[in-house]
Design a protein around this motif. Sequence first.
Motif, PDB file in Angstrom:
ATOM      1  N   MET A   1       0.833  -1.190   0.000  1.00 12.43           N
ATOM      2  CA  MET A   1       0.000   0.000   0.000  1.00 12.43           C
ATOM      3  C   MET A   1       0.872   1.245   0.000  1.00 12.43           C
ATOM      4  O   MET A   1       1.982   1.244   0.519  1.00 12.43           O
ATOM      5  N   THR A   2       0.362   2.299  -0.596  1.00  8.14           N
ATOM      6  CA  THR A   2       1.063   3.577  -0.652  1.00  8.14           C
ATOM      7  C   THR A   2       0.156   4.662  -0.097  1.00  8.14           C
ATOM      8  O   THR A   2      -0.996   4.781  -0.509  1.00  8.14           O
ATOM      9  N   PHE A   3       0.698   5.459   0.817  1.00  9.07           N
ATOM     10  CA  PHE A   3      -0.082   6.552   1.384  1.00  9.07           C
ATOM     11  C   PHE A   3      -0.050   7.738   0.435  1.00  9.07           C
ATOM     12  O   PHE A   3       1.019   8.209   0.039  1.00  9.07           O
ATOM     13  N   ASN A   4      -1.220   8.246   0.071  1.00 12.30           N
ATOM     14  CA  ASN A   4      -1.333   9.387  -0.832  1.00 12.30           C
ATOM     15  C   ASN A   4      -2.294  10.383  -0.203  1.00 12.30           C
ATOM     16  O   ASN A   4      -3.501  10.150  -0.132  1.00 12.30           O
ATOM     17  N   VAL A   5      -1.764  11.506   0.262  1.00 10.96           N
ATOM     18  CA  VAL A   5      -2.583  12.448   1.009  1.00 10.96           C
ATOM     19  C   VAL A   5      -3.663  13.068   0.131  1.00 10.96           C
ATOM     20  O   VAL A   5      -4.777  13.369   0.606  1.00 10.96           O
ATOM     21  N   GLN A   6      -3.407  13.254  -1.157  1.00  7.70           N
ATOM     22  CA  GLN A   6      -4.437  13.840  -2.016  1.00  7.70           C
ATOM     23  C   GLN A   6      -5.615  12.885  -2.181  1.00  7.70           C
ATOM     24  O   GLN A   6      -6.777  13.315  -2.195  1.00  7.70           O
ATOM     25  N   THR A   7      -5.310  11.597  -2.296  1.00  5.33           N
ATOM     26  CA  THR A   7      -6.388  10.609  -2.363  1.00  5.33           C
ATOM     27  C   THR A   7      -7.192  10.601  -1.076  1.00  5.33           C
ATOM     28  O   THR A   7      -8.426  10.480  -1.096  1.00  5.33           O
ATOM     29  N   ILE A   8      -6.500  10.752   0.039  1.00  5.21           N
ATOM     30  CA  ILE A   8      -7.179  10.824   1.342  1.00  5.21           C
ATOM     31  C   ILE A   8      -8.084  12.050   1.388  1.00  5.21           C
ATOM     32  O   ILE A   8      -9.266  11.973   1.761  1.00  5.21           O
ATOM     33  N   ARG A   9      -7.572  13.198   0.991  1.00  4.87           N
ATOM     34  CA  ARG A   9      -8.329  14.443   1.094  1.00  4.87           C
ATOM     35  C   ARG A   9      -9.620  14.397   0.281  1.00  4.87           C
ATOM     36  O   ARG A   9     -10.631  14.977   0.685  1.00  4.87           O
ATOM     37  N   GLU A  10      -9.581  13.719  -0.836  1.00  4.09           N
ATOM     38  CA  GLU A  10     -10.764  13.632  -1.684  1.00  4.09           C
ATOM     39  C   GLU A  10     -11.920  12.906  -1.010  1.00  4.09           C
ATOM     40  O   GLU A  10     -13.073  13.035  -1.453  1.00  4.09           O
ATOM     41  N   GLN A  11     -11.629  12.192   0.066  1.00  3.63           N
ATOM     42  CA  GLN A  11     -12.664  11.430   0.766  1.00  3.63           C
ATOM     43  C   GLN A  11     -13.334  12.229   1.884  1.00  3.63           C
ATOM     44  O   GLN A  11     -14.229  11.707   2.553  1.00  3.63           O
ATOM     45  N   PHE A  12     -12.923  13.478   2.079  1.00  8.21           N
ATOM     46  CA  PHE A  12     -13.449  14.311   3.159  1.00  8.21           C
ATOM     47  C   PHE A  12     -14.160  15.522   2.556  1.00  8.21           C
ATOM     48  O   PHE A  12     -13.508  16.516   2.206  1.00  8.21           O
ATOM     49  N   PRO A  13     -15.479  15.484   2.446  1.00  6.30           N
ATOM     50  CA  PRO A  13     -16.211  16.565   1.777  1.00  6.30           C
ATOM     51  C   PRO A  13     -15.961  17.947   2.356  1.00  6.30           C
ATOM     52  O   PRO A  13     -15.898  18.938   1.610  1.00  6.30           O
ATOM     53  N   ILE A  14     -15.799  18.043   3.653  1.00  4.62           N
ATOM     54  CA  ILE A  14     -15.697  19.366   4.279  1.00  4.62           C
ATOM     55  C   ILE A  14     -14.437  20.106   3.860  1.00  4.62           C
ATOM     56  O   ILE A  14     -14.380  21.342   3.911  1.00  4.62           O
ATOM     57  N   LEU A  15     -13.425  19.385   3.421  1.00  5.30           N
ATOM     58  CA  LEU A  15     -12.163  20.033   3.080  1.00  5.30           C
ATOM     59  C   LEU A  15     -12.258  20.877   1.816  1.00  5.30           C
ATOM     60  O   LEU A  15     -11.332  21.637   1.504  1.00  5.30           O
ATOM     61  N   SER A  16     -13.369  20.790   1.112  1.00  3.86           N
ATOM     62  CA  SER A  16     -13.543  21.605  -0.096  1.00  3.86           C
ATOM     63  C   SER A  16     -14.139  22.978   0.198  1.00  3.86           C
ATOM     64  O   SER A  16     -14.219  23.815  -0.694  1.00  3.86           O
TER      65      SER A  16
END
Length: 406
Positions: A1-16
């Motif tokens: 597995m590879t940690f990708n912070v941008q992929t993580i961020r896309e899963q959090f609606p409030i961050l937009s």
Amino acid sequence: MTFNVQTIREQFPILSREVHGKPLCYLDNAASVQKPQAVIDAISGAMAGQYANVHRGLHTLANETTAAFEAARETVRCYLNAASTDEIVFTMGGTDGANLVGNVLGQEEIGEGDEIILSVMEHHSTIVPWHFLRERKGAVLKWLDVDADGRIDLDQYASLFTERTKLVAITHQSNVLGTVTPVKEMARIAHLHGAIILADGCQAAVHGPVDVQNLGVDFYVLTGHKTYGPTGIGVLYGKRAILDRLPPYRGGGEMIDVVEQDRVTYNVPPHRFEAGTPPILEVIGLGAALEWIMAQDIEGLRAHERALTDHAMEALRATNFIELYGEAKDKGPVVAFNLRGIHPHDVSTILDRQGVAVRAGHHCCQPLMKKLGVSATARASFAAYNTHDEVERLVESCRKAHDLLS
């Protein structure tokens, strides 16, 4: 597995979203973390498609909801590596879990003159329940000191025990200093003296699965809203042998075996400690949150949070106008600081105008604030979705606060 912070961020609606016309930079994760879409979907899906009360019905919706509820208990068991789901008690949060332990131990096992050891960097939720026992039962509180970085002297700790010591309450990770305590060794020492140990895992559990069997603790508490789950739900892990001998915490449905006019008998753990209709949707949400964490690259996540912490500490230290608190090795992703001569509440307000959310206050740790010689601090804390660009925004916002208020 590879940690990708941008992929993580896309899963959090409030961050937009934006705050004061600027992209949200949420750095108040030690207080409460944001929720991934998987958790939002689990809760809304349960409400929309299968909701009913649990454990009490034989119809389809009741069976489906009970299955989802108990599946979440199994997820928690796995996350904590407990020996059995019988050792997983659902509570309203970490505070409720600590109060449950204090209440049931105070009924029969802790009395006048019995001693409770706790450190000066505990959160109020694992201080005040023991003050209740001091006030109501005559228990004696014994305080373990820490150094300025929150490090514990195990020799001093061992010296506090007497034949009257019944309980140790210790944070697994400080919510102010980020210090990770040597819980495993503290548990070993406590058991040598016949004492029970409770670890407050509310700050530690969000950074990946915890092995309570390896730690050797008797009780472990965590809260859902700090582990990417909803509010109003937490967990008390307790060794089955101890839970078996303890009396109930609250009375009502679920926690009983037989109720008659002249007697009552009680259910077995964990149900003995879960009176009334539980927080069904919140439990399902917590299960989804822990599943979400376990699906990540845990080592990559931890390395990412460590890198953010190191970056923030170095950059804030380089300003020459910021005082940092807590520099223990391998600390968690929490950075407490003050701008010299400026109240942290004012700092937090200025940072908010830049879209940067940090905490300011005593962080429910007044004994620790006294130890540090301050009344309050600002605090930035990091989660899986934070970025190095956000660290730079934090530092730049502190510069603006310094220029404006100094």
